[in-house]
Design an enzyme around this catalytic site. Structure first.
Site, PDB file in Angstrom:
ATOM      1  N   SER A  68      33.646  67.839  59.343  1.00 37.67           N
ATOM      2  CA  SER A  68      32.956  67.605  58.211  1.00 37.67           C
ATOM      3  C   SER A  68      31.351  67.945  58.183  1.00 37.67           C
ATOM      4  O   SER A  68      31.178  69.137  58.410  1.00 37.67           O
ATOM      5  CB  SER A  68      33.408  66.059  57.797  1.00 37.67           C
ATOM      6  OG  SER A  68      32.717  66.034  56.321  1.00 37.67           O
ATOM      7  N   HIS A  69      30.616  67.065  57.794  1.00 38.13           N
ATOM      8  CA  HIS A  69      29.185  67.240  57.695  1.00 38.13           C
ATOM      9  C   HIS A  69      28.450  66.857  59.009  1.00 38.13           C
ATOM     10  O   HIS A  69      27.347  67.005  59.108  1.00 38.13           O
ATOM     11  CB  HIS A  69      28.973  65.946  56.521  1.00 38.13           C
ATOM     12  CG  HIS A  69      29.261  64.639  57.064  1.00 38.13           C
ATOM     13  ND1 HIS A  69      30.743  64.279  56.594  1.00 38.13           N
ATOM     14  CD2 HIS A  69      28.698  63.554  57.731  1.00 38.13           C
ATOM     15  CE1 HIS A  69      30.778  62.950  57.348  1.00 38.13           C
ATOM     16  NE2 HIS A  69      29.647  62.710  57.704  1.00 38.13           N
ATOM     17  N   LYS A 101      42.442  66.987  62.317  1.00 39.92           N
ATOM     18  CA  LYS A 101      43.322  65.726  61.284  1.00 39.92           C
ATOM     19  C   LYS A 101      44.411  66.633  60.868  1.00 39.92           C
ATOM     20  O   LYS A 101      44.667  67.605  60.764  1.00 39.92           O
ATOM     21  CB  LYS A 101      42.372  65.062  60.474  1.00 39.92           C
ATOM     22  CG  LYS A 101      42.334  65.893  59.051  1.00 39.92           C
ATOM     23  CD  LYS A 101      41.537  65.011  58.159  1.00 39.92           C
ATOM     24  CE  LYS A 101      41.501  65.667  56.850  1.00 39.92           C
ATOM     25  NZ  LYS A 101      40.643  65.232  55.724  1.00 39.92           N
ATOM     26  N   ASP A 135      29.585  70.357  51.879  1.00 39.57           N
ATOM     27  CA  ASP A 135      29.231  69.986  53.223  1.00 39.57           C
ATOM     28  C   ASP A 135      29.868  71.043  54.251  1.00 39.57           C
ATOM     29  O   ASP A 135      30.673  71.806  53.722  1.00 39.57           O
ATOM     30  CB  ASP A 135      29.593  68.733  53.610  1.00 39.57           C
ATOM     31  CG  ASP A 135      31.311  68.247  53.360  1.00 39.57           C
ATOM     32  OD1 ASP A 135      31.856  69.078  52.703  1.00 39.57           O
ATOM     33  OD2 ASP A 135      31.682  67.476  54.424  1.00 39.57           O
ATOM     34  N   ASP A 154      32.868  71.054  55.766  1.00 41.68           N
ATOM     35  CA  ASP A 154      34.043  71.619  55.349  1.00 41.68           C
ATOM     36  C   ASP A 154      34.572  71.528  53.756  1.00 41.68           C
ATOM     37  O   ASP A 154      35.745  71.839  53.337  1.00 41.68           O
ATOM     38  CB  ASP A 154      35.593  70.583  55.834  1.00 41.68           C
ATOM     39  CG  ASP A 154      35.153  69.186  55.755  1.00 41.68           C
ATOM     40  OD1 ASP A 154      34.087  68.736  55.129  1.00 41.68           O
ATOM     41  OD2 ASP A 154      36.078  68.378  55.495  1.00 41.68           O
ATOM     42  N   ASP A 201      34.297  69.304  51.326  1.00 44.88           N
ATOM     43  CA  ASP A 201      34.826  68.412  50.303  1.00 44.88           C
ATOM     44  C   ASP A 201      33.685  67.520  49.879  1.00 44.88           C
ATOM     45  O   ASP A 201      34.230  66.802  48.750  1.00 44.88           O
ATOM     46  CB  ASP A 201      35.658  67.525  51.170  1.00 44.88           C
ATOM     47  CG  ASP A 201      35.241  66.891  52.282  1.00 44.88           C
ATOM     48  OD1 ASP A 201      34.239  67.110  52.663  1.00 44.88           O
ATOM     49  OD2 ASP A 201      35.962  66.134  53.345  1.00 44.88           O
ATOM     50  N   ARG A 202      32.635  67.482  50.144  1.00 43.70           N
ATOM     51  CA  ARG A 202      31.571  66.733  49.661  1.00 43.70           C
ATOM     52  C   ARG A 202      30.760  67.526  48.715  1.00 43.70           C
ATOM     53  O   ARG A 202      30.507  68.756  48.756  1.00 43.70           O
ATOM     54  CB  ARG A 202      30.509  66.065  50.709  1.00 43.70           C
ATOM     55  CG  ARG A 202      31.235  65.150  51.681  1.00 43.70           C
ATOM     56  CD  ARG A 202      30.226  64.422  52.507  1.00 43.70           C
ATOM     57  NE  ARG A 202      31.068  63.479  53.328  1.00 43.70           N
ATOM     58  CZ  ARG A 202      30.376  62.496  54.053  1.00 43.70           C
ATOM     59  NH1 ARG A 202      29.003  62.484  53.748  1.00 43.70           N
ATOM     60  NH2 ARG A 202      31.139  61.768  54.496  1.00 43.70           N
ATOM     61  N   GLU A 234      31.067  56.967  47.136  1.00 40.29           N
ATOM     62  CA  GLU A 234      29.560  56.892  47.282  1.00 40.29           C
ATOM     63  C   GLU A 234      28.939  58.062  48.342  1.00 40.29           C
ATOM     64  O   GLU A 234      28.007  58.367  48.265  1.00 40.29           O
ATOM     65  CB  GLU A 234      28.880  55.598  47.808  1.00 40.29           C
ATOM     66  CG  GLU A 234      29.446  54.805  48.968  1.00 40.29           C
ATOM     67  CD  GLU A 234      29.064  55.602  50.334  1.00 40.29           C
ATOM     68  OE1 GLU A 234      27.830  55.986  50.313  1.00 40.29           O
ATOM     69  OE2 GLU A 234      29.920  55.604  50.867  1.00 40.29           O
ATOM     70  N   SER A 235      29.413  58.426  49.243  1.00 42.79           N
ATOM     71  CA  SER A 235      29.343  59.262  50.464  1.00 42.79           C
ATOM     72  C   SER A 235      29.496  60.815  49.859  1.00 42.79           C
ATOM     73  O   SER A 235      29.788  61.542  50.674  1.00 42.79           O
ATOM     74  CB  SER A 235      30.253  58.958  51.622  1.00 42.79           C
ATOM     75  OG  SER A 235      31.654  58.803  51.404  1.00 42.79           O
ATOM     76  N   LYS A 244      39.063  64.914  48.799  1.00 44.54           N
ATOM     77  CA  LYS A 244      37.974  65.382  47.765  1.00 44.54           C
ATOM     78  C   LYS A 244      37.458  66.649  47.823  1.00 44.54           C
ATOM     79  O   LYS A 244      37.906  67.339  48.768  1.00 44.54           O
ATOM     80  CB  LYS A 244      36.726  64.402  48.241  1.00 44.54           C
ATOM     81  CG  LYS A 244      36.166  64.520  49.742  1.00 44.54           C
ATOM     82  CD  LYS A 244      35.287  63.320  50.116  1.00 44.54           C
ATOM     83  CE  LYS A 244      34.671  63.594  51.558  1.00 44.54           C
ATOM     84  NZ  LYS A 244      35.183  62.617  52.189  1.00 44.54           N
ATOM     85  N   ARG A 254      26.388  50.656  58.223  1.00 45.52           N
ATOM     86  CA  ARG A 254      26.006  51.143  56.944  1.00 45.52           C
ATOM     87  C   ARG A 254      25.763  49.854  56.096  1.00 45.52           C
ATOM     88  O   ARG A 254      26.698  48.836  56.342  1.00 45.52           O
ATOM     89  CB  ARG A 254      27.307  51.831  56.368  1.00 45.52           C
ATOM     90  CG  ARG A 254      27.393  53.238  57.202  1.00 45.52           C
ATOM     91  CD  ARG A 254      28.337  54.117  56.222  1.00 45.52           C
ATOM     92  NE  ARG A 254      28.812  55.350  57.072  1.00 45.52           N
ATOM     93  CZ  ARG A 254      28.344  56.317  57.468  1.00 45.52           C
ATOM     94  NH1 ARG A 254      27.083  56.259  57.435  1.00 45.52           N
ATOM     95  NH2 ARG A 254      29.042  57.363  58.020  1.00 45.52           N
TER      96      ARG A 254
HETATM   97  C1  G1P Z   1      32.221  58.693  56.041  1.00 45.99           C
HETATM   98  C2  G1P Z   1      32.102  57.956  54.383  1.00 45.99           C
HETATM   99  C3  G1P Z   1      33.526  57.842  53.939  1.00 45.99           C
HETATM  100  C4  G1P Z   1      34.077  59.307  53.913  1.00 45.99           C
HETATM  101  C5  G1P Z   1      34.240  59.694  55.409  1.00 45.99           C
HETATM  102  C6  G1P Z   1      34.961  60.961  55.702  1.00 45.99           C
HETATM  103  O1  G1P Z   1      33.067  57.566  56.798  1.00 45.99           O
HETATM  104  O2  G1P Z   1      31.348  56.697  54.617  1.00 45.99           O
HETATM  105  O3  G1P Z   1      33.449  57.515  52.751  1.00 45.99           O
HETATM  106  O4  G1P Z   1      35.513  59.176  53.550  1.00 45.99           O
HETATM  107  O5  G1P Z   1      32.854  59.775  56.038  1.00 45.99           O
HETATM  108  O6  G1P Z   1      34.263  61.910  54.932  1.00 45.99           O
HETATM  109  P1  G1P Z   1      32.490  56.297  57.500  1.00 45.99           P
HETATM  110  O7  G1P Z   1      31.481  57.319  58.566  1.00 45.99           O
HETATM  111  O8  G1P Z   1      31.481  55.433  56.721  1.00 45.99           O
HETATM  112  O9  G1P Z   1      33.756  55.588  58.124  1.00 45.99           O
HETATM  113 ZN    ZN Z   2      33.379  66.899  54.622  1.00 42.84          ZN
END
Ligand code: G1P
Ligand code: ZN
Length: 543
Positions: free
Chosen positions: A113-114, A126, A277, A279, A281-282, A364-365, A376, A496
């Site tokens: 992801s990010h 995944k 981001d 991949d 999705d954000r 919120e992320s 997403k 967090r």
């Molecule tokens: C974080 C974000 C969550 C999101 C996930 C995957 O997870 O807080 O909302 O679904 O990345 O992108 P966390 O690191 O808080 O478990």
């Molecule tokens: Zn992502």
């Protein structure tokens, strides 16, 4: 072609987190580490012989090697066909759509992801099920159980697939189709949004900057924004995916997309700024002079969705993750539709979407999405915003102010403490848990506590429940403090802290966020002893 059975030994640390298995690249490069996990996925599934598997990733370092490995193991396990994105690329929402559109059995998404990429960065894998969404806990638990005892995997001795060439190839008996990663997704977007109206807005001089952060949305954004919608060339920046994301951190927040933020707050700001981001999705949404928090963006998109043809009939319900602000709840209340609060992580939205109980979901992320896929979707959020802007012919700022004037404003912030010592972080959470029973019914810093608990989610569709999903302290005035540990970090623990306060429609909406929340932020530290227990004076990231 003969199937080779290779002996292996289990690794103890292959527990999938919030979104699959994520580790440093070096961990994934250990002998059989990836092979064990891929075989454990297949060992936890039934009925896939002869069926289709989708494979794609965000193009990060090790993506290419991992894809070839996964294809060979899929062939040896008896899949009939693999669909893989050209260059090994598929955005996460793109993969979700390909799984659904081609009625695949499931898919493997290679991404962290990010998180940063490159040889010293992170890698991840995944599994998504046939509805296109992340595997539910029942399956991820089974995969983890399998990784702990696995003693062999199967593969074939076949040459690499040429991922650069679209068309049909074979790996052993299995057919491998290299597909255009963007085409199916772009077709889907055309069915949801009024492309003519958006095109007319660009033709009329509307200016936008989209930062693809050297990640997977580059090809999608180039084709859709600059191609199909006629945005001027140069609208998309950093649009070529690179294995280490140009040395950057592909997380579209105010820290890592600071250049875009500065541009949007500056004198020559375009009308609209957005980013996605690693991949895809954000999303990050910024209007000229106006950053839109993801929680507000969810509420505003839900309230305005019917401007887009794909949602013209209205939405059936909204879901948000527990730490996301309650801004969307107010929209649902006004519309008289269902509202659901789920644990963090997109996988909890799948059942609600499949059952038709909700249309739009968000976290919120910076994650927002709808029933069009089961992930997403960053570019989807950007396109819906464009559609709303084209329909309302107002600025982002005007739309946000109007929203607050109608529904009130949920001031909101998240403070992250990264790479905290795991033992200290766990002790902090345990101590908080211990305090919860004595908090209910009391008053803290003059605020009456309405509830204090560790969130348990009861899935209304399949009846399952998930406990210990985050500590919530809610106050009678609508403000709230939430604490949880990240499930996606790869080093130490990430604490967090989510803080929120509600200001009604005719209240004061123009305070600076950190200032508006300062008393609650101080209270959070007082309740949890963050500074003392973590040794940190300040959060690593504030969003
Ligand atoms: C974080 C974000 C969550 C999101 C996930 C995957 O997870 O807080 O909302 O679904 O990345 O992108 P966390 O690191 O808080 O478990
Ligand atoms: Zn992502």
């Amino acid at each position: 072609m003969p199937i080779l059975t290779i002996e292996t030994k289990p690794y103890a640390d292959q527990k999938p987190g919030t979104s699959g298995l994520r580790k440093r690249v070096g961990v994934f490069m250990q002998p059989n580490y990836l092979e064990n996990f891929v075989q454990s996925i297949f060992d936890s599934l039934e009925g896939f012989k002869g069926k289709t598997l989708v494979i794609g990733g965000d193009g990060r370092y090790y993506n290419d090697v991992a894809i070839q490995t996964a294809i060979r193991i899929a062939a040896a396990n008896g899949f009939g066909q693999v669909l893989v994105g050209q260059g090994g690329l598929l955005s996460t929402p793109g993969a979700s759509h390909v799984i659904r559109h081609h009625k695949a059995f499931g898919g493997i998404i290679l991404s962290a992801s990010h998180n940063p990429g490159g040889p010293d960065g992170d890698f991840g894998i995944k599994y998504n099920v046939g509805n296109g969404g992340p595997a539910p806990e029942k399956i991820t638990d089974a995969i983890f159980a399998r990784t702990k005892v696995i003693d062999r995997y199967v593969t074939v001795n076949a040459p690499d697939i040429d991922l650069g060439t679209i068309g049909t190839q074979h790996c052993g008996e299995m057919r491998v189709e290299v597909i255009d990663p963007v085409a199916d997704y772009a077709d889907l977007m055309k069915t949801l949004f009024d492309f003519d109206k958006i095109r007319a807005m660009f033709a009329g001089g509307f200016r936008m900057q989209f930062d693809a952060m050297h990640a997977v949305t580059g090809p999608y954004a180039h084709r859709i924004l600059e191609g199909l919608l006629g945005a001027p060339k140069g609208t998309v920046i950093n649009g070529t995916p690179s294995p280490d994301f140009g040395g950057g951190h592909p997380d579209p927040n105010l820290v890592y997309a600071k250049d875009l933020y500065d541009l949007m707050m500056g004198p020559d700001a375009p009308d609209f700024g957005a980013a996605s981001d690693g991949d895809g999705d954000r999303n990050l949404i910024i209007g000229r002079g106006r950053f839109v928090t993801p929680s507000d963006s969810l509420a505003i998109l839900a309230a305005n969705a019917p401007h887009a043809p794909g949602y013209a009939a209205g939405i059936t319900g909204i879901a948000r993750s527990m730490p996301t602000s309650a801004a969307a709840d107010r929209v649902a209340e006004k519309l008289g539709i269902e509202m659901h609060e789920t644990p963090t992580g997109w996988k909890f939205f799948g059942n609600l979407l499949d059952a038709g109980r909700v249309t739009i979901c968000g976290e919120e992320s910076a994650g927002t999405g709808s029933n069009h896929v089961r992930e997403k979707d960053g570019l989807w959020a950007v396109l819906l915003w464009l559609n709303v802007l084209a329909a309302r012919q107002q600025s982002v700022d005007a739309i946000v102010l109007d929203h607050w004037a109608t529904y009130g404003r949920n001031y909101y912030t998240r403070h992250d403490y990264d790479e905290v010592d795991s033992a200290a972080a766990n002790a902090l959470v345990e101590a908080l848990r211990g305090k919860l029973p004595s908090m209910a019914g009391t008053s803290l810093s003059g605020r009456d506590v309405a509830y204090a608990d560790d969130f348990t989610y009861h899935d209304p569709v399949d009846g399952s429940s998930s406990a210990k999903q985050g500590i919530r302290i809610g106050f009678k005035d609508g403000s709230r403090i939430v604490f949880r540990l990240s499930g996606t970090g790869t080093v130490g623990a990430t604490l967090r802290v989510y803080v929120e306060r509600y200001e009604p429609p005719h209240g004061q909406h123009d305070l600076e966020t950190q200032l508006a929340l300062a008393p609650l932020i101080a209270l959070a530290d007082e309740i949890a002893g963050i500074r003392t227990r973590t040794g940190r004076d300040a959060p690593s990231v504030i969003t």
